[in-house]
Design a protein around this motif. Structure first.
Motif, mmCIF file in Angstrom:
data_model
loop_
_atom_site.group_PDB
_atom_site.id
_atom_site.type_symbol
_atom_site.label_atom_id
_atom_site.label_comp_id
_atom_site.label_asym_id
_atom_site.label_seq_id
_atom_site.Cartn_x
_atom_site.Cartn_y
_atom_site.Cartn_z
ATOM 1 N N PHE A 274 -8.492 33.355 73.073
ATOM 2 C CA PHE A 274 -9.299 32.939 74.223
ATOM 3 C C PHE A 274 -9.075 33.817 75.453
ATOM 4 C CE2 PHE A 274 -9.047 29.018 71.782
ATOM 5 C CZ PHE A 274 -10.333 28.511 71.896
ATOM 6 N N CYS A 275 -7.788 34.145 75.708
ATOM 7 C CA CYS A 275 -7.480 34.754 77.007
ATOM 8 C C CYS A 275 -6.765 36.086 76.873
ATOM 9 C CB CYS A 275 -6.643 33.804 77.854
ATOM 10 S SG CYS A 275 -4.960 33.599 77.241
ATOM 11 N N GLY A 276 -6.373 36.463 75.660
ATOM 12 C CA GLY A 276 -5.742 37.766 75.476
ATOM 13 C C GLY A 276 -4.265 37.798 75.835
ATOM 14 N N ARG A 277 -3.717 36.657 76.318
ATOM 15 C CA ARG A 277 -2.297 36.646 76.677
ATOM 16 C C ARG A 277 -1.470 37.004 75.433
ATOM 17 N NH1 ARG A 277 -0.930 31.194 79.242
ATOM 18 N NH2 ARG A 277 -2.597 31.860 80.633
ATOM 19 N N ARG A 278 -0.433 37.826 75.631
ATOM 20 C CA ARG A 278 0.349 38.288 74.478
ATOM 21 C C ARG A 278 1.642 37.496 74.355
ATOM 22 N NH1 ARG A 278 -2.533 43.122 73.920
ATOM 23 N NH2 ARG A 278 -1.309 44.234 72.367
ATOM 24 N N TYR A 279 1.943 37.145 73.117
ATOM 25 C CA TYR A 279 3.177 36.430 72.824
ATOM 26 C C TYR A 279 3.953 37.239 71.804
ATOM 27 C CZ TYR A 279 1.015 32.414 75.072
ATOM 28 O OH TYR A 279 0.416 31.578 75.973
ATOM 29 N N VAL A 280 5.267 37.370 72.020
ATOM 30 C CA VAL A 280 6.106 38.058 71.043
ATOM 31 C C VAL A 280 6.946 37.013 70.326
ATOM 32 C CG1 VAL A 280 7.955 39.723 70.719
ATOM 33 C CG2 VAL A 280 6.144 40.169 72.400
ATOM 34 N N LEU A 281 6.798 36.979 68.993
ATOM 35 C CA LEU A 281 7.615 36.067 68.187
ATOM 36 C C LEU A 281 8.762 36.862 67.586
ATOM 37 C CD1 LEU A 281 4.924 34.477 68.505
ATOM 38 C CD2 LEU A 281 5.376 33.493 66.279
ATOM 39 N N THR A 282 9.981 36.411 67.858
ATOM 40 C CA THR A 282 11.164 37.085 67.303
ATOM 41 C C THR A 282 11.295 36.707 65.832
ATOM 42 O OG1 THR A 282 12.594 35.230 67.787
ATOM 43 C CG2 THR A 282 12.340 36.892 69.534
ATOM 44 N N VAL A 283 12.189 37.388 65.143
ATOM 45 C CA VAL A 283 12.413 37.063 63.732
ATOM 46 C C VAL A 283 12.886 35.614 63.604
ATOM 47 C CG1 VAL A 283 13.772 37.649 61.678
ATOM 48 C CG2 VAL A 283 12.846 39.470 63.123
ATOM 49 N N ASP A 284 13.710 35.170 64.555
ATOM 50 C CA ASP A 284 14.162 33.772 64.542
ATOM 51 C C ASP A 284 12.980 32.804 64.691
ATOM 52 O OD1 ASP A 284 16.791 34.283 64.082
ATOM 53 O OD2 ASP A 284 17.408 34.162 66.197
ATOM 54 N N ASP A 285 12.045 33.145 65.592
ATOM 55 C CA ASP A 285 10.834 32.320 65.744
ATOM 56 C C ASP A 285 10.077 32.251 64.421
ATOM 57 O OD1 ASP A 285 11.185 31.875 68.474
ATOM 58 O OD2 ASP A 285 10.044 33.672 69.041
ATOM 59 N N LEU A 286 9.958 33.420 63.768
ATOM 60 C CA LEU A 286 9.198 33.483 62.516
ATOM 61 C C LEU A 286 9.888 32.657 61.425
ATOM 62 C CD1 LEU A 286 8.207 37.261 62.566
ATOM 63 C CD2 LEU A 286 6.673 35.311 62.877
ATOM 64 N N LYS A 287 11.222 32.694 61.419
ATOM 65 C CA LYS A 287 11.962 31.891 60.425
ATOM 66 C C LYS A 287 11.723 30.404 60.667
ATOM 67 C CE LYS A 287 15.627 35.169 59.260
ATOM 68 N NZ LYS A 287 16.958 35.667 59.665
ATOM 69 N N GLU A 288 11.671 30.043 61.932
ATOM 70 C CA GLU A 288 11.406 28.648 62.302
ATOM 71 C C GLU A 288 10.006 28.230 61.827
ATOM 72 O OE1 GLU A 288 10.606 26.618 66.484
ATOM 73 O OE2 GLU A 288 12.342 27.969 66.554
ATOM 74 N N VAL A 289 9.024 29.107 62.062
ATOM 75 C CA VAL A 289 7.649 28.831 61.618
ATOM 76 C C VAL A 289 7.628 28.704 60.099
ATOM 77 C CG1 VAL A 289 5.311 29.769 61.435
ATOM 78 C CG2 VAL A 289 6.552 29.996 63.590
ATOM 79 N N ARG A 290 8.344 29.628 59.427
ATOM 80 C CA ARG A 290 8.360 29.618 57.963
ATOM 81 C C ARG A 290 8.936 28.310 57.432
ATOM 82 N NH1 ARG A 290 10.484 29.494 53.278
ATOM 83 N NH2 ARG A 290 9.807 30.963 51.654
ATOM 84 N N ALA A 291 10.029 27.851 58.057
ATOM 85 C CA ALA A 291 10.671 26.603 57.625
ATOM 86 C C ALA A 291 9.693 25.437 57.757
ATOM 87 C CB ALA A 291 11.927 26.355 58.466
ATOM 88 N N GLU A 292 8.931 25.430 58.848
ATOM 89 C CA GLU A 292 7.965 24.359 59.090
ATOM 90 C C GLU A 292 6.838 24.397 58.046
ATOM 91 O OE1 GLU A 292 6.613 21.031 60.642
ATOM 92 O OE2 GLU A 292 8.510 21.953 61.240
ATOM 93 N N VAL A 293 6.345 25.612 57.770
ATOM 94 C CA VAL A 293 5.266 25.770 56.782
ATOM 95 C C VAL A 293 5.766 25.346 55.397
ATOM 96 C CG1 VAL A 293 3.757 27.435 55.605
ATOM 97 C CG2 VAL A 293 4.109 27.612 58.079
#
Ligand SMILES: [Zn+2]
Length: 299
Positions: A274-293
């Motif tokens: 929507f707005c182009g704002r950039r977010y950086v996901l660290t490897v730890d963030d990605l692991k957290e997302v993976r665990a949730e999925v």
């Protein structure tokens, strides 16, 4: 022309017609520039943004409304939402879709195709949203909103939306008007409005000529004595994206894709659509997302 754009709301003196009008050139321009969208998406999303601003102006404090179109055409999905206070955002599935232009006209209906229109009315936290879905009537958006108001709320209306982009794809005019017939309206009222509708120039032409929201109202309701309702909220392109929402959308990549990114030990940069704002996901963030999925995949 005043630089502050807001939705202007009116009632006829006999209270049987209510109307809202807006010149929304700046907010649609901002959407186009942020997403670098091409004309067909700019026009479809822009019309939806204008429609949601007009309808949301009749809600109450802190309430929001969204317009969601799911079509069989190449544009696929168009989404816009606005708050009572005039905050608005929008996006389509394919901002960079190119379509042939016929006689310098951008044709929205073939890009959307046949499908469904869903209007969702979000109440403040705690209330369940109200949702109504109808089939698309013409896929030009304005008529579809009018069809929705008739089918879902038994309200006769005139919905006229306009977005004009120049040959460079820049937005030069955007706005619209929503006229709704309230209980007790007479046949004469309907006839007077219909006669004006027949004579009215396209909204985007009028805005290019310099028409204000008040002028648009006069085009359609010049035969009536009007009372302006207080609605003093400047409209604004505004996105409420958060890192949490972005993480949720990254989860849609699926386990395989997530594992591959995690195994490369790379950060993932994601921009809000929507707005182009950039977010950086660290490897730890990605692991957290993976665990949730993964957890959800077991259910
Ligand atoms: Zn955002």
């Amino acid at each position: 022309m005043s630089s502050v754009e807001r939705v202007h709301k009116y009632l006829t003196k006999d209270l049987t017609v209510r109307a809202a009008a807006v010149v929304a050139t700046r907010v649609v321009e901002e959407m186009q520039a942020t997403q670098n969208s091409f004309p067909i998406s700019t026009v479809a999303v822009g019309r939806s943004m204008v429609a949601s601003l007009l309808m949301a102006s009749h809600l109450k404090n802190k309430q929001e409304l969204s317009v969601f179109i799911q079509g069989s055409g190449p544009l696929s999905q168009v989404f816009a939402e606005a708050s009572f206070e005039g905050k608005v955002r929008g996006v389509s599935s394919h901002p960079h879709l190119e379509m042939p232009i016929e006689h310098e006209k951008i044709l929205v209906a073939p890009a959307i195709g046949i499908g469904l229109l869903t209007i969702t009315h979000h109440l403040p936290i705690g209330g369940a949203p109200h949702r109504g879905t109808v089939e698309l009537a013409t896929s030009e958006i304005g008529d579809d909103i009018a069809y929705y108001l008739q089918q879902s709320h038994q309200i006769g209306s005139v919905v006229s939306l306009g977005v004009h982009v120049n040959t460079f794809g820049k937005v030069e005019a955007a706005g619209g008007i929503l006229i709704e017939l309230m209980p007790g309206h007479t046949e004469e009222t309907v006839n007077a409005i219909e006669a004006r509708v027949k004579k009215a120039k396209p909204i985007s032409t009028r805005i290019l000529e310099g028409a204000t929201a008040e002028d648009l109202i006069k085009d359609y309701l010049g035969d009536f004595e009007l009372i302006e309702m207080d609605h003093n909220y400047p409209i604004e392109y505004s996105c409420r994206c958060t890192a949490e929402r972005v993480k949720r959308s990254v989860g849609l990549l699926g386990l395989e894709e997530l594992d591959s990114t995690i195994s490369k030990a790379e950060e993932l940069e994601v921009s809000c659509e929507f707005c182009g704002r950039r977010y950086v996901l660290t490897v730890d963030d990605l692991k957290e997302v993976r665990a949730e999925v993964y957890k959800q995949s077991l259910n």
